[in-house]
Design an enzyme around this catalytic site. Sequence first.
Site, mmCIF file in Angstrom:
data_model
loop_
_atom_site.group_PDB
_atom_site.id
_atom_site.type_symbol
_atom_site.label_atom_id
_atom_site.label_comp_id
_atom_site.label_asym_id
_atom_site.label_seq_id
_atom_site.Cartn_x
_atom_site.Cartn_y
_atom_site.Cartn_z
ATOM 1 N N SER A 173 0.841 -1.367 0.071
ATOM 2 C CA SER A 173 -0.043 0.014 -0.134
ATOM 3 C C SER A 173 0.925 1.343 0.125
ATOM 4 O O SER A 173 2.215 1.280 0.532
ATOM 5 C CB SER A 173 -0.738 -0.078 1.387
ATOM 6 O OG SER A 173 -1.541 1.327 1.396
ATOM 7 N N LYS A 204 2.174 -3.626 6.772
ATOM 8 C CA LYS A 204 2.342 -3.637 5.331
ATOM 9 C C LYS A 204 4.070 -3.342 5.374
ATOM 10 O O LYS A 204 4.623 -4.136 4.490
ATOM 11 C CB LYS A 204 1.699 -2.692 4.313
ATOM 12 C CG LYS A 204 0.227 -2.750 4.415
ATOM 13 C CD LYS A 204 -0.185 -3.702 3.495
ATOM 14 C CE LYS A 204 -1.407 -4.197 3.280
ATOM 15 N NZ LYS A 204 -1.666 -5.465 2.715
ATOM 16 N N TYR A 224 -2.102 -0.957 10.854
ATOM 17 C CA TYR A 224 -2.462 -1.807 9.626
ATOM 18 C C TYR A 224 -1.145 -1.394 8.797
ATOM 19 O O TYR A 224 -0.627 -2.263 7.990
ATOM 20 C CB TYR A 224 -3.641 -0.918 8.816
ATOM 21 C CG TYR A 224 -3.882 -1.220 7.399
ATOM 22 C CD1 TYR A 224 -4.101 -2.273 6.926
ATOM 23 C CD2 TYR A 224 -3.555 -0.157 6.347
ATOM 24 C CE1 TYR A 224 -4.110 -2.833 5.523
ATOM 25 C CE2 TYR A 224 -3.670 -0.335 5.295
ATOM 26 C CZ TYR A 224 -3.807 -1.711 4.744
ATOM 27 O OH TYR A 224 -3.882 -1.966 3.367
HETATM 28 P P1 NAD Z 1 -10.883 -7.253 1.011
HETATM 29 O O1 NAD Z 1 -11.343 -7.365 2.518
HETATM 30 O O2 NAD Z 1 -11.983 -7.122 0.143
HETATM 31 O O3 NAD Z 1 -10.201 -8.658 0.539
HETATM 32 C C1 NAD Z 1 -9.360 -9.381 1.415
HETATM 33 C C2 NAD Z 1 -9.701 -10.899 1.504
HETATM 34 O O4 NAD Z 1 -8.930 -11.508 2.271
HETATM 35 C C3 NAD Z 1 -10.891 -10.855 1.926
HETATM 36 O O5 NAD Z 1 -11.757 -12.019 1.041
HETATM 37 C C4 NAD Z 1 -10.947 -11.709 3.430
HETATM 38 O O6 NAD Z 1 -12.013 -12.493 3.379
HETATM 39 C C5 NAD Z 1 -9.932 -12.281 3.035
HETATM 40 N N1 NAD Z 1 -8.889 -12.842 4.254
HETATM 41 C C6 NAD Z 1 -8.420 -12.033 5.183
HETATM 42 N N2 NAD Z 1 -8.026 -12.379 6.086
HETATM 43 C C7 NAD Z 1 -7.874 -13.749 5.763
HETATM 44 C C8 NAD Z 1 -7.226 -15.125 6.243
HETATM 45 N N3 NAD Z 1 -6.561 -15.027 7.282
HETATM 46 N N4 NAD Z 1 -7.348 -16.148 5.436
HETATM 47 C C9 NAD Z 1 -8.092 -16.292 4.491
HETATM 48 N N5 NAD Z 1 -8.452 -14.982 3.789
HETATM 49 C C10 NAD Z 1 -8.605 -13.933 4.567
HETATM 50 O O7 NAD Z 1 -9.882 -6.193 0.739
HETATM 51 P P2 NAD Z 1 -9.191 -5.626 -0.604
HETATM 52 O O8 NAD Z 1 -9.571 -4.090 -0.888
HETATM 53 O O9 NAD Z 1 -9.442 -6.536 -1.762
HETATM 54 O O10 NAD Z 1 -7.693 -5.667 -0.284
HETATM 55 C C11 NAD Z 1 -6.840 -6.858 -0.699
HETATM 56 C C12 NAD Z 1 -5.445 -6.580 -0.069
HETATM 57 O O11 NAD Z 1 -5.074 -5.142 -0.668
HETATM 58 C C13 NAD Z 1 -5.293 -6.327 1.186
HETATM 59 O O12 NAD Z 1 -4.178 -6.792 1.827
HETATM 60 C C14 NAD Z 1 -5.367 -4.763 1.497
HETATM 61 O O13 NAD Z 1 -4.649 -4.531 2.753
HETATM 62 C C15 NAD Z 1 -4.684 -4.442 0.426
HETATM 63 N N6 NAD Z 1 -4.830 -3.014 0.153
HETATM 64 C C16 NAD Z 1 -6.197 -2.673 -0.448
HETATM 65 C C17 NAD Z 1 -6.315 -1.257 -0.602
HETATM 66 C C18 NAD Z 1 -7.862 -0.776 -0.638
HETATM 67 O O14 NAD Z 1 -8.004 0.444 -0.522
HETATM 68 N N7 NAD Z 1 -8.721 -1.542 -0.938
HETATM 69 C C19 NAD Z 1 -5.460 -0.324 -0.545
HETATM 70 C C20 NAD Z 1 -4.111 -0.647 -0.578
HETATM 71 C C21 NAD Z 1 -3.706 -2.137 -0.086
#
Ligand code: NAD
Length: 339
Positions: free
Chosen positions: A125, A154, A150
Site C-alpha cells: 500500500s 505492510k 495496519y
Molecule cells: P478485502 O477485504 O475485500 O479482501 C481481502 C480478502 O482476504 C477478503 O476476502 C478476506 O475474507 C480475506 N482474508 C483476510 N484474512 C484472511 C485469512 N486469514 N485467511 C483467508 N482469507 C483472508 O480487501 P481488498 O480491498 O480486496 O484488499 C486486498 C489487499 O489489498 C489487502 O491486503 C489490503 O490490505 C490491500 N490494499 C487494499 C487497499 C484498498 O484500498 N482496498 C489499498 C492498499 C492495499
Amino acid sequence: MPNVLLAGGAGYIGSHTAVELLESGYDVIVADNYSNSCPESIKRVEKITGKSVKSYEVDVKDVEKLSVIFEENKIDAVIHFAGLKAVGESVEKPVLYYRNNIDTTLALLECMKKYDVKNIIFSSSATVYGEENPVPYTEEMKRGTCTNPYGWTKVMMEQIFEDAAKADNEMSVVLLRYFNPIGAHESGLIGEDPQGIPNNLMPYVAQVAVGRRDHLTIFGNDYPTPDGTCRRDYIHVVDLAKGHVKAIDYVLKHKGVEVFNLGTGTPYSVTEIVETFQKANGITIKYEYGARRAGDLPESYANADKALKVLGWKTEKNLEDMCRDLWRWQSKNPMGYKG
Ligand code: NAD
Ligand code: UDP
C-alpha cells in the site's frame, strides 16, 4: 497456462483480479476464509468470464490446511491479498491485525518453500511511504513512519519478503503499492461490499446515494490543499486488476524483489470526487464538512512512471468511469452480495 493462487481472492481487489487473469488465459485458484467477503463473489467471477474457479474455504494462517492446496495443485505463482485492512480497527485491535496479516504471509512463504513455489506478488500500500516522504511517491524512497498498525503490517511484510528473497536467489517477489482503488467491474456484477459502516470514502458515498446512509461527512476542509480537503490518487479497480496481470507476467520471468506503485499519478480532492460522482450519475449526495480524521495525510499520490516503463502498464479509466461503475454496482446490488 500458469496456475495462480489468489490468497484472499474472494475480496474486492482479488475478485477483479481473478476476472482479468481468467480473461488473459491464466488458471485461478482462490483461498479465502470469507472473513470480509462471501463465496457469491466467486460465482459472479465465473458468470462474467464463463470459466470455472477452484476455491478453498481456508484460513491462510493455517499452514496445514493451506498445504492441502499446494499438495492438490501445481501452483506457479501466488498473489497475497489476504489481509485485514480497516485502519481504524487496526488501532483498536492491533494484535488481531499483526496476527492475521503477518501470519498469513509467513504461512504462504512456508508452503511456497515446502512445495518449491518461487513467485509471489504482494498487495502492499501507499501507506508504507509514511509521513516523511514528499508527494509524488517514487518506489526508491525509504519506507516511512506509519500512523497505525495496519500500515506497519505492510511495512513489516515488505521487509519479510525482502529477507525471504535475499535468502533464496531463485525467488521472485513483486511488491505492488496500491493507491486508492475505487469503482467496480463494468458488468455491475462484482464490486466492493464492506461489512458494517464503510471506513473508506467511496463505499460511503455509494451507500448515501442508495439511501443506506443519511449523509457523508468530509473529514476536514482546512488542509494545505487547493480546496482544503485531502487529495488522493484514486484508481479504477479494473485498471489495478490489469496491473496484476502485467505483474504476473513479470514475476514469472524475473528473480529478486521489484516494487511498483499502482496509481494514476493524478490526485483529486474529496470535494472534487463527490462532485464528480454527483455529475456522472445525476444524483445528489448530502454532505457536510466535519473534523479531520486522525492520521490522515493531506496528500498521497504516485509517480507511476516505473510501472509504465518496466511493466508497460498504465491506467486507462478516468474519474467519471470510476464513479459511474461504482454506482452501477451499488444500484444493482443495494445491499452488496446479499441483494
Ligand atoms: P478485502 O477485504 O475485500 O479482501 C481481502 C480478502 O482476504 C477478503 O476476502 C478476506 O475474507 C480475506 N482474508 C483476510 N484474512 C484472511 C485469512 N486469514 N485467511 C483467508 N482469507 C483472508 O480487501 P481488498 O480491498 O480486496 O484488499 C486486498 C489487499 O489489498 C489487502 O491486503 C489490503 O490490505 C490491500 N490494499 C487494499 C487497499 C484498498 O484500498 N482496498 C489499498 C492498499 C492495499
Ligand atoms: N473521507 C471522508 N469521509 C469519509 C471517508 C473518507 O472525508 O467518510 C476522506 C478521508 O479523510 C481521506 C479520503 O476521504 O482524505 C480517502 O479516505 P479513504 O479512507 O477512502 O482512503 P485512505 O486514503 O485514507 O486510505
